[in-house]
Design a protein around this motif. Structure first.
Motif, PDB file in Angstrom:
ATOM      1  N   LYS A  33       0.132   5.162  -1.415  1.00 54.36           N
ATOM      2  CA  LYS A  33      -1.274   5.578  -1.379  1.00 54.36           C
ATOM      3  C   LYS A  33      -1.483   6.532  -0.209  1.00 54.36           C
ATOM      4  N   THR A  38       0.804  -1.221   0.000  1.00 53.10           N
ATOM      5  CA  THR A  38       0.000   0.000   0.000  1.00 53.10           C
ATOM      6  C   THR A  38       0.838   1.272   0.000  1.00 53.10           C
ATOM      7  N   ALA A  60      -1.544   2.151   4.087  1.00 49.82           N
ATOM      8  CA  ALA A  60      -1.973   3.361   3.376  1.00 49.82           C
ATOM      9  C   ALA A  60      -3.200   3.039   2.530  1.00 49.82           C
ATOM     10  N   GLY A  61      -3.923   4.090   2.182  1.00 51.66           N
ATOM     11  CA  GLY A  61      -5.129   3.917   1.397  1.00 51.66           C
ATOM     12  C   GLY A  61      -6.330   3.721   2.294  1.00 51.66           C
TER      13      GLY A  61
END
Length: 110
Positions: free
Chosen positions: A33, A30, A53-54
């Motif tokens: 992101k 991730t 992340a994301g």
């Protein structure tokens, strides 16, 4: 860059810096992101941080990879100032955005 001590001071908590050599969980797939998310639990053998992340974190057991805390700056330097927040804390950061809060459910026994 803001220091770990400054972040803890801003949120009125006594910092608990991860020890050298401790590991955290990071969702390497991730990286790149936004937003960047982190939560810290009490977990023997690690510093307790899980970083992704994301969107939402996955429940897949392979979502996180172990990483020595000293190497997080190589992947996500913006999280370093938050790493002394004690267990029970979460953060979410993005460009110009910061949210830090205590989540008592992170300290509950499962």
């Amino acid at each position: 860059m803001e220091t770990q001590e400054n972040v803890c001071s801003r949120f009125g908590v006594i910092g608990e810096a991860p020890a050298a050599g401790e590991k955290l969980g990071i969702a390497l797939a991730t990286v790149g992101k936004l937003p960047i998310n982190g939560l810290r639990i009490r977990l023997d053998g690690t510093c307790g941080w899980f970083i992704w992340a994301g969107g939402d974190a996955s429940t897949d057991p392979n979502f996180y990879q172990a990483l020595h805390v000293e190497h997080i700056a190589d992947f996500l330097p913006s999280v370093v100032p938050y790493l002394s927040l004690p267990p029970g804390y979460r953060f979410q950061i993005a460009d110009g955005y910061e949210d830090v809060w205590f989540d008592s459910t992170l300290l509950s026994e499962k």
